[in-house]
Motif scaffolding. Structure first.
Motif, mmCIF file in Angstrom:
data_model
loop_
_atom_site.group_PDB
_atom_site.id
_atom_site.type_symbol
_atom_site.label_atom_id
_atom_site.label_comp_id
_atom_site.label_asym_id
_atom_site.label_seq_id
_atom_site.Cartn_x
_atom_site.Cartn_y
_atom_site.Cartn_z
ATOM 1 N N THR A 84 -6.744 3.326 -7.718
ATOM 2 C CA THR A 84 -6.142 2.017 -7.603
ATOM 3 C C THR A 84 -5.297 1.450 -8.792
ATOM 4 O OG1 THR A 84 -7.694 1.349 -5.821
ATOM 5 C CG2 THR A 84 -6.308 -0.291 -6.922
ATOM 6 N N PRO A 85 -5.978 1.462 -9.952
ATOM 7 C CA PRO A 85 -5.113 0.646 -11.190
ATOM 8 C C PRO A 85 -4.282 1.522 -12.010
ATOM 9 C CG PRO A 85 -7.268 1.234 -11.798
ATOM 10 C CD PRO A 85 -7.222 1.622 -10.497
ATOM 11 N N GLU A 86 -3.689 0.936 -12.949
ATOM 12 C CA GLU A 86 -2.849 1.695 -13.900
ATOM 13 C C GLU A 86 -3.453 3.136 -14.587
ATOM 14 O OE1 GLU A 86 0.869 2.462 -15.246
ATOM 15 O OE2 GLU A 86 0.455 0.785 -14.276
ATOM 16 N N THR B 118 -5.513 4.582 -1.627
ATOM 17 C CA THR B 118 -5.820 3.478 -2.762
ATOM 18 C C THR B 118 -6.219 2.309 -1.915
ATOM 19 O OG1 THR B 118 -4.511 2.226 -4.343
ATOM 20 C CG2 THR B 118 -3.355 2.491 -2.437
ATOM 21 N N ALA B 119 -6.374 1.165 -2.523
ATOM 22 C CA ALA B 119 -6.922 -0.228 -1.982
ATOM 23 C C ALA B 119 -6.024 -0.595 -0.887
ATOM 24 C CB ALA B 119 -7.511 -0.783 -2.892
ATOM 25 N N GLU C 69 -4.011 -4.023 0.346
ATOM 26 C CA GLU C 69 -3.816 -5.130 -0.454
ATOM 27 C C GLU C 69 -4.347 -6.478 -0.008
ATOM 28 O OE1 GLU C 69 -1.185 -3.293 0.884
ATOM 29 O OE2 GLU C 69 -0.543 -2.378 -0.661
ATOM 30 N N LYS D 253 0.304 -8.212 -3.694
ATOM 31 C CA LYS D 253 0.919 -7.228 -4.783
ATOM 32 C C LYS D 253 0.409 -5.730 -4.508
ATOM 33 C CE LYS D 253 0.896 -6.974 -9.891
ATOM 34 N NZ LYS D 253 0.013 -7.316 -11.024
ATOM 35 N N TYR D 254 1.170 -4.756 -4.782
ATOM 36 C CA TYR D 254 0.722 -3.694 -4.644
ATOM 37 C C TYR D 254 -0.078 -3.053 -5.688
ATOM 38 C CZ TYR D 254 3.998 -3.170 -0.650
ATOM 39 O OH TYR D 254 4.883 -3.120 0.583
ATOM 40 N N SER D 255 -0.872 -2.170 -5.504
ATOM 41 C CA SER D 255 -1.618 -1.478 -6.525
ATOM 42 C C SER D 255 -0.659 -0.890 -7.227
ATOM 43 C CB SER D 255 -2.865 -0.748 -6.243
ATOM 44 O OG SER D 255 -2.446 0.570 -5.497
ATOM 45 N N LYS E 127 -0.249 2.702 -5.510
ATOM 46 C CA LYS E 127 0.597 2.769 -4.461
ATOM 47 C C LYS E 127 1.912 2.624 -4.938
ATOM 48 C CE LYS E 127 1.920 0.056 -0.341
ATOM 49 N NZ LYS E 127 1.491 -0.881 0.568
ATOM 50 N N GLN F 216 -4.182 3.566 3.118
ATOM 51 C CA GLN F 216 -4.886 2.485 2.533
ATOM 52 C C GLN F 216 -5.984 2.018 3.575
ATOM 53 O OE1 GLN F 216 -1.017 0.574 1.706
ATOM 54 N NE2 GLN F 216 -2.332 -0.281 -0.242
#
Length: 315
Positions: free
Chosen positions: A11-13, A34-35, A37, A47-49, A52, A64
Motif C-alpha cells: 500500500t504505502p510508498e 492494494t487497499a 480507498e 486519496k489513492y494509495s 495504486k 482492491q
C-alpha cells in the motif's frame, strides 16, 4: 523450475520502491493488490494509495478487495495463475490467500526479525535508541511477522537520523534483499530459518496519540529519540501552556543540550532565536514544530511573532 509469475501486495510508498525494483529487474508481475480507498481528511476526499498510483501509471493489473475471503476475489486471484506472492506493508492475509501459490508467499519486513514485529518497526527502532536495524524476508504463516525467515540484511542507524531518512535507506536495502530472495527461490536454494521466541523480543506497537505524546520526565536522549523516531510522521506532540492558553503542538526536530541547570522540568525557555525545554539532565532545543491549524515552521520563525512568559510550561 517454472518462470516466476508474481502477485504483489502493498500500500504505502515503502512498497512502491520494492515493486519498482522487481519490475526493473524483469520479473513478471501478473497483478498488484492494494487497499481499497476510504474518504479521509476534513473534506472526506478519496486519496489513492502510493501503490495504486504506481500501478495505474505503469498499466499493471490492479485489484482492491475489501474482503480477502470473498469468493469473487479468491476466484479472480486463482485465475491469475501466480506461483509466488510478495507482500510489503499490506495487511494480515487469510491462509486461503497466502497458501495459494506453488512457491509460497513471502513478506518483506523493515526490521531484523524476530525483533520489532508489528506495525511500526522503523519508528520504534529509533525511539528505542537502537544503533542498527535492517530488513527481513520471511514466509507468511497464520500469525503476524512470525514466519520462517529467508534472508535478513543489516544497516546502522545514525544517532541523529529520523524515521523518514531511515525509511528511505531501508527501502533501498529492502529492494536488494527482495531481489536476492527471488534469486534464491528461482535457484531452489531457500533454507528457511524458524524464528526464535523469547521474552527479550521487542515489539513495534501500533502508533497512537498516547505513545506519541512526549513525557518530559524522561531523559534528554529518550525524548530526542522519540521526536526523531516519529518524524516526519506521525510526529511527537505535547501541550504548550502559557497565560491560561494551551496548544497541542507537534515537534518535528530537536537537539540535545547537555547542561546542568536548576530550572523546573518542563519549563519553556525562549529568546528571540531559540526555544528550549528544561529536562532532568539538560535541555531539549526545539528546531521545528507546528501549532494547531498552522504550517510546520522553525522555532526561529515562531519566535519572530510569538513570545512566551516566564510561567510557560509543556505538559
Amino acid at each position: 523450475m517454472e518462470k516466476l509469475r508474481i502477485v504483489f501486495m502493498g500500500t504505502p510508498e515503502f512498497a512502491v520502491g520494492i515493486l519498482d525494483t522487481i519490475i526493473k529487474n524483469n520479473y513478471e508481475i501478473v497483478a498488484v493488490i492494494t487497499a481499497a480507498e476510504k474518504p479521509a481528511g476534513r473534506g472526506q476526499k478519496i486519496k489513492y494509495s502510493a501503490v495504486k498510483e504506481y500501478a495505474l501509471k505503469n498499466n499493471l493489473m490492479l485489484l482492491q478487495p475489501t474482503n480477502l475471503k470473498d469468493d469473487g476475489f479468491l476466484t479472480e486471484l486463482k485465475a491469475l495463475d501466480a506461483n509466488l506472492q510478495i507482500i510489503v506493508a499490506f495487511r494480515m492475509l487469510p491462509k486461503v490467500v497466502w497458501g495459494m501459490p506453488k512457491y509460497g508467499t513471502f513478506n518483506l519486513h523493515a526490521s531484523l526479525l524476530p525483533n520489532y514485529r508489528g506495525a511500526a518497526p522503523i519508528n520504534w527502532a529509533i525511539v528505542n535508541g537502537e544503533t542498527k536495524t535492517g530488513v527481513t524476508t520471511f514466509y507468511i504463516d497464520d500469525k503476524i511477522d512470525t514466519g520462517a525467515m529467508i534472508l535478513s540484511s543489516e544497516i546502522e542507524i545514525d544517532e541523529e537520523e529520523n524515521a523518514g531518512l531511515l525509511h528511505d535507506r531501508l527501502m533501498i536495502l529492502g529492494s536488494e534483499t527482495v531481489l536476492n530472495t527471488l534469486q534464491l527461490i528461482e535457484a531452489g536454494n531457500v533454507v528457511p530459518k524458524i524464528q526464535e521466541n523469547n521474552n527479550d523480543i521487542k515489539t513495534a506497537y501500533k502508533l497512537d496519540k498516547f505513545n506519541c505524546k512526549i513525557d518530559w520526565l524522561q531523559s534528554a536522549r529518550e525524548i530526542h529519540n522519540l521526536i526523531r523516531g516519529l518524524s516526519p510522521y506521525p510526529v511527537a506532540w505535547c501541550y504548550f501552556k502559557d497565560n491560561d492558553q494551551e496548544w497541542n503542538v507537534k515537534i518535528y526536530e530537536s537537539k540535545i543540550i547537555d547542561e546542568e541547570h536548576s530550572e523546573t522540568v518542563g519549563k519553556i525557555i525562549s529568546t528571540k532565536k531559540d526555544l528550549k525545554i528544561a529536562v532532568a539532565n539538560g535541555f531539549i532545543q526545539i528546531l521545528s514544530l507546528q501549532f494547531p491549524g498552522k504550517k510546520k515552521i522553525t522555532a526561529k520563525e515562531l519566535l519572530n511573532g510569538m513570545s512566551f512568559s516566564e510561567k510557560a510550561m509543556v505538559g
